[in-house]
Design a protein around this motif. Structure first.
Motif, PDB file in Angstrom:
ATOM      1  N   PRO A  29       0.837  -1.206   0.000  1.00 35.69           N
ATOM      2  CA  PRO A  29       0.000   0.000   0.000  1.00 35.69           C
ATOM      3  C   PRO A  29       0.873   1.258   0.000  1.00 35.69           C
ATOM      4  O   PRO A  29       1.891   1.320   0.702  1.00 35.69           O
ATOM      5  CB  PRO A  29      -0.789  -0.121   1.309  1.00 35.69           C
ATOM      6  CG  PRO A  29      -0.816  -1.588   1.595  1.00 35.69           C
ATOM      7  CD  PRO A  29       0.534  -2.071   1.139  1.00 35.69           C
ATOM      8  N   THR A  30       0.485   2.238  -0.810  1.00 34.28           N
ATOM      9  CA  THR A  30       1.244   3.483  -0.930  1.00 34.28           C
ATOM     10  C   THR A  30       0.299   4.675  -0.951  1.00 34.28           C
ATOM     11  O   THR A  30      -0.894   4.525  -1.193  1.00 34.28           O
ATOM     12  CB  THR A  30       2.076   3.518  -2.234  1.00 34.28           C
ATOM     13  OG1 THR A  30       1.184   3.517  -3.351  1.00 34.28           O
ATOM     14  CG2 THR A  30       3.041   2.363  -2.335  1.00 34.28           C
ATOM     15  N   ASP A  31       0.870   5.860  -0.744  1.00 35.48           N
ATOM     16  CA  ASP A  31       0.086   7.068  -0.990  1.00 35.48           C
ATOM     17  C   ASP A  31       0.272   7.433  -2.465  1.00 35.48           C
ATOM     18  O   ASP A  31       0.979   6.740  -3.205  1.00 35.48           O
ATOM     19  CB  ASP A  31       0.484   8.201  -0.036  1.00 35.48           C
ATOM     20  CG  ASP A  31       1.898   8.723  -0.233  1.00 35.48           C
ATOM     21  OD1 ASP A  31       2.578   8.341  -1.231  1.00 35.48           O
ATOM     22  OD2 ASP A  31       2.341   9.519   0.598  1.00 35.48           O
ATOM     23  N   TRP A  32      -0.343   8.513  -2.906  1.00 33.82           N
ATOM     24  CA  TRP A  32      -0.277   8.896  -4.317  1.00 33.82           C
ATOM     25  C   TRP A  32       1.143   9.233  -4.765  1.00 33.82           C
ATOM     26  O   TRP A  32       1.479   9.186  -5.938  1.00 33.82           O
ATOM     27  CB  TRP A  32      -1.210  10.077  -4.597  1.00 33.82           C
ATOM     28  CG  TRP A  32      -0.849  11.306  -3.813  1.00 33.82           C
ATOM     29  CD1 TRP A  32      -1.302  11.647  -2.571  1.00 33.82           C
ATOM     30  CD2 TRP A  32       0.059  12.317  -4.191  1.00 33.82           C
ATOM     31  NE1 TRP A  32      -0.729  12.823  -2.155  1.00 33.82           N
ATOM     32  CE2 TRP A  32       0.129  13.263  -3.146  1.00 33.82           C
ATOM     33  CE3 TRP A  32       0.844  12.546  -5.319  1.00 33.82           C
ATOM     34  CZ2 TRP A  32       0.928  14.381  -3.180  1.00 33.82           C
ATOM     35  CZ3 TRP A  32       1.643  13.668  -5.362  1.00 33.82           C
ATOM     36  CH2 TRP A  32       1.669  14.567  -4.300  1.00 33.82           C
ATOM     37  N   ASN A  33       2.018   9.539  -3.798  1.00 30.00           N
ATOM     38  CA  ASN A  33       3.399   9.911  -4.097  1.00 30.00           C
ATOM     39  C   ASN A  33       4.338   8.705  -4.107  1.00 30.00           C
ATOM     40  O   ASN A  33       5.527   8.854  -4.312  1.00 30.00           O
ATOM     41  CB  ASN A  33       3.865  10.940  -3.061  1.00 30.00           C
ATOM     42  CG  ASN A  33       4.855  11.917  -3.620  1.00 30.00           C
ATOM     43  OD1 ASN A  33       5.021  12.035  -4.828  1.00 30.00           O
ATOM     44  ND2 ASN A  33       5.533  12.619  -2.737  1.00 30.00           N
ATOM     45  N   GLY A  34       3.795   7.520  -3.823  1.00 25.68           N
ATOM     46  CA  GLY A  34       4.603   6.310  -3.810  1.00 25.68           C
ATOM     47  C   GLY A  34       5.179   5.964  -2.447  1.00 25.68           C
ATOM     48  O   GLY A  34       5.898   4.978  -2.314  1.00 25.68           O
ATOM     49  N   LYS A  35       4.869   6.761  -1.413  1.00 26.66           N
ATOM     50  CA  LYS A  35       5.379   6.503  -0.067  1.00 26.66           C
ATOM     51  C   LYS A  35       4.643   5.304   0.531  1.00 26.66           C
ATOM     52  O   LYS A  35       3.422   5.232   0.498  1.00 26.66           O
ATOM     53  CB  LYS A  35       5.161   7.720   0.819  1.00 26.66           C
ATOM     54  CG  LYS A  35       5.635   7.533   2.233  1.00 26.66           C
ATOM     55  CD  LYS A  35       5.328   8.751   3.076  1.00 26.66           C
ATOM     56  CE  LYS A  35       5.630   8.457   4.527  1.00 26.66           C
ATOM     57  NZ  LYS A  35       5.084   9.485   5.414  1.00 26.66           N
ATOM     58  N   ARG A  36       5.414   4.371   1.093  1.00 27.30           N
ATOM     59  CA  ARG A  36       4.825   3.182   1.717  1.00 27.30           C
ATOM     60  C   ARG A  36       4.007   3.568   2.934  1.00 27.30           C
ATOM     61  O   ARG A  36       4.436   4.361   3.754  1.00 27.30           O
ATOM     62  CB  ARG A  36       5.918   2.201   2.104  1.00 27.30           C
ATOM     63  CG  ARG A  36       6.608   1.627   0.900  1.00 27.30           C
ATOM     64  CD  ARG A  36       7.709   0.685   1.261  1.00 27.30           C
ATOM     65  NE  ARG A  36       8.265   0.141   0.032  1.00 27.30           N
ATOM     66  CZ  ARG A  36       8.872  -1.011  -0.048  1.00 27.30           C
ATOM     67  NH1 ARG A  36       9.028  -1.754   1.021  1.00 27.30           N
ATOM     68  NH2 ARG A  36       9.339  -1.427  -1.200  1.00 27.30           N
ATOM     69  N   LEU A  37       2.812   2.974   3.049  1.00 25.29           N
ATOM     70  CA  LEU A  37       1.896   3.326   4.129  1.00 25.29           C
ATOM     71  C   LEU A  37       1.811   2.281   5.227  1.00 25.29           C
ATOM     72  O   LEU A  37       1.563   2.621   6.369  1.00 25.29           O
ATOM     73  CB  LEU A  37       0.497   3.583   3.569  1.00 25.29           C
ATOM     74  CG  LEU A  37       0.366   4.763   2.623  1.00 25.29           C
ATOM     75  CD1 LEU A  37      -1.054   4.858   2.101  1.00 25.29           C
ATOM     76  CD2 LEU A  37       0.758   6.053   3.326  1.00 25.29           C
ATOM     77  N   SER A  38       1.957   1.019   4.909  1.00 26.57           N
ATOM     78  CA  SER A  38       1.823  -0.043   5.903  1.00 26.57           C
ATOM     79  C   SER A  38       2.554  -1.278   5.400  1.00 26.57           C
ATOM     80  O   SER A  38       3.255  -1.225   4.396  1.00 26.57           O
ATOM     81  CB  SER A  38       0.346  -0.344   6.156  1.00 26.57           C
ATOM     82  OG  SER A  38      -0.258  -0.828   4.977  1.00 26.57           O
ATOM     83  N   HIS A  39       2.340  -2.379   6.080  1.00 30.17           N
ATOM     84  CA  HIS A  39       2.942  -3.636   5.659  1.00 30.17           C
ATOM     85  C   HIS A  39       2.308  -4.113   4.360  1.00 30.17           C
ATOM     86  O   HIS A  39       1.132  -3.852   4.114  1.00 30.17           O
ATOM     87  CB  HIS A  39       2.754  -4.700   6.733  1.00 30.17           C
ATOM     88  CG  HIS A  39       3.428  -4.361   8.023  1.00 30.17           C
ATOM     89  ND1 HIS A  39       4.791  -4.377   8.176  1.00 30.17           N
ATOM     90  CD2 HIS A  39       2.930  -3.985   9.216  1.00 30.17           C
ATOM     91  CE1 HIS A  39       5.099  -4.035   9.406  1.00 30.17           C
ATOM     92  NE2 HIS A  39       3.979  -3.780  10.064  1.00 30.17           N
TER      93      HIS A  39
END
Length: 89
Positions: A29-39
């Motif tokens: 899972p990522t945000d719109w910017n590609g940053k990882r959000l969780s496992h």
């Protein structure tokens, strides 16, 4: 829905009833910017997503509606993202 990136595949020759013919992918899972959000999560895929592609995932009861209510799957890839636009501000 959740935005994510496909990291890879899982191969399982023995599966529970209701999971036959389902490809299983590992999705980050990522945000719109590609940053990882969780496992990372495992999601069933019937639309042909591949490693490195951005996808949309549905989880929980909506995922069961897409497949079969008796299926033990709780996450399903519902779209391959071609592009998106975000207005910051």
């Amino acid at each position: 829905m959740i935005l994510g990136e496909v990291l890879g595949s899982i191969w399982a020759t023995q599966k529970e009833e209701g999971m036959e013919h389902l490809k299983l992918l590992i999705v980050q899972p990522t945000d719109w910017n590609g940053k990882r959000l969780s496992h990372p999560i495992v999601a069933a895929d019937r639309i042909g997503a591949g490693k490195g592609e951005r996808v949309l995932i549905s989880r929980g009861s909506p995922a069961k509606m897409i497949l079969n209510k008796q299926s033990p799957v709780d996450a399903v890839i519902v779209a391959i993202v071609d592009s998106f636009e975000v207005n910051e501000g």
